[in-house]
Design a protein around this motif. Sequence first.
Motif, mmCIF file in Angstrom:
data_model
loop_
_atom_site.group_PDB
_atom_site.id
_atom_site.type_symbol
_atom_site.label_atom_id
_atom_site.label_comp_id
_atom_site.label_asym_id
_atom_site.label_seq_id
_atom_site.Cartn_x
_atom_site.Cartn_y
_atom_site.Cartn_z
ATOM 1 N N PHE A 119 -17.027 13.646 -57.226
ATOM 2 C CA PHE A 119 -18.000 13.059 -56.299
ATOM 3 C C PHE A 119 -18.078 11.549 -56.474
ATOM 4 O O PHE A 119 -18.099 10.785 -55.502
ATOM 5 N N ALA A 120 -18.135 11.104 -57.730
ATOM 6 C CA ALA A 120 -18.306 9.674 -58.009
ATOM 7 C C ALA A 120 -17.137 8.849 -57.466
ATOM 8 O O ALA A 120 -17.335 7.805 -56.834
ATOM 9 N N VAL A 121 -15.915 9.330 -57.706
ATOM 10 C CA VAL A 121 -14.757 8.554 -57.252
ATOM 11 C C VAL A 121 -14.590 8.643 -55.740
ATOM 12 O O VAL A 121 -14.076 7.710 -55.104
ATOM 13 N N LEU A 122 -15.039 9.738 -55.131
ATOM 14 C CA LEU A 122 -14.995 9.850 -53.675
ATOM 15 C C LEU A 122 -15.919 8.816 -53.039
ATOM 16 O O LEU A 122 -15.550 8.125 -52.077
ATOM 17 N N THR A 176 -22.234 6.312 -48.351
ATOM 18 C CA THR A 176 -23.686 6.401 -48.530
ATOM 19 C C THR A 176 -24.185 7.826 -48.309
ATOM 20 O O THR A 176 -25.090 8.297 -49.007
ATOM 21 N N ALA A 177 -23.601 8.521 -47.352
ATOM 22 C CA ALA A 177 -23.983 9.913 -47.100
ATOM 23 C C ALA A 177 -23.723 10.770 -48.333
ATOM 24 O O ALA A 177 -24.560 11.594 -48.732
ATOM 25 N N ALA A 178 -22.562 10.579 -48.956
ATOM 26 C CA ALA A 178 -22.235 11.336 -50.163
ATOM 27 C C ALA A 178 -23.147 10.943 -51.319
ATOM 28 O O ALA A 178 -23.605 11.792 -52.091
ATOM 29 N N LEU A 179 -23.425 9.654 -51.444
ATOM 30 C CA LEU A 179 -24.291 9.176 -52.515
ATOM 31 C C LEU A 179 -25.695 9.748 -52.383
ATOM 32 O O LEU A 179 -26.264 10.279 -53.354
ATOM 33 N N LEU A 180 -26.282 9.660 -51.196
ATOM 34 C CA LEU A 180 -27.632 10.155 -50.987
ATOM 35 C C LEU A 180 -27.704 11.677 -51.132
ATOM 36 O O LEU A 180 -28.686 12.216 -51.667
ATOM 37 N N GLY A 181 -26.667 12.356 -50.654
ATOM 38 C CA GLY A 181 -26.633 13.810 -50.802
ATOM 39 C C GLY A 181 -26.626 14.226 -52.259
ATOM 40 O O GLY A 181 -27.317 15.173 -52.657
ATOM 41 N N ILE A 241 -18.906 16.442 -47.641
ATOM 42 C CA ILE A 241 -17.927 16.774 -46.597
ATOM 43 C C ILE A 241 -17.725 15.583 -45.664
ATOM 44 O O ILE A 241 -16.605 15.305 -45.220
ATOM 45 N N THR A 242 -18.797 14.843 -45.373
ATOM 46 C CA THR A 242 -18.666 13.641 -44.539
ATOM 47 C C THR A 242 -17.710 12.637 -45.165
ATOM 48 O O THR A 242 -16.819 12.099 -44.495
ATOM 49 N N ALA A 243 -17.868 12.392 -46.468
ATOM 50 C CA ALA A 243 -16.991 11.443 -47.163
ATOM 51 C C ALA A 243 -15.562 11.958 -47.235
ATOM 52 O O ALA A 243 -14.599 11.197 -47.047
#
Length: 221
Positions: A142-145, A173-178, A198-200
């Motif tokens: 997740f972090a590297v994505l 940002t979507a992945a971060l906030l999720g 999934i967005t990222a």
Amino acid sequence: MTTITAPATTPSRVSSRTLLTCAAVASPLWAAVSLAQAFTREGFDLTRHPLSQLSTGDLGWLQITNFLVGGLLTIAGSFGLRRVLDSTWAPRLVLVNGVGMAAAGVFRMDPADGFPVGTPDGIPSTMSWHSVLHMVCGSIAFAVLIAACYVLGRMYSRAGNRRFAAASRVAGTAALLGNLWAMTGGAAGSLTLAVGVITAMLWISVVAVARAGAGWERIEG
């Protein structure tokens, strides 16, 4: 007597088109297989259970295979992106993301919170070693994505492509906030996590498709 000599051959290099196709296919395939299971497997609730939970139970092999295939396609795709992007870090981050995905398939989560059917409600007080490793690998992926999306945003900004720069940052940002919402125990955290990640992931596929369509010219950045 005439001697016929076979022409010398050299090992073929995997084409950029093939590698970029791997990157383009990886995320939509993983998302489609995951969501199809989420809506059809008995007892699974996307507002309560993370998609990784699908790796448990009798049909867990489907999601395990999904993680492995998605990870390998992402790894292959990262080499295609390395050929067409002048960003040093974006392809590297995508590569690590692919490794993390594959590892998340090898190390599965424990049954929890009523899934698979028959599992007691709530989160187990202890985790198995493979569940701990799954969490570690997933967190790294997740972090590297997220980082890859922001690096792509910077790259596109330098190239003057404001539309792709903005989309890259929105995806990151979507992945971060999720992730943050899920980590803080927010309502429907697993759902927001799935939507953000999934967005990222899909954005990486869009970048691969765009670069293939542009004839693989390199982007300065």
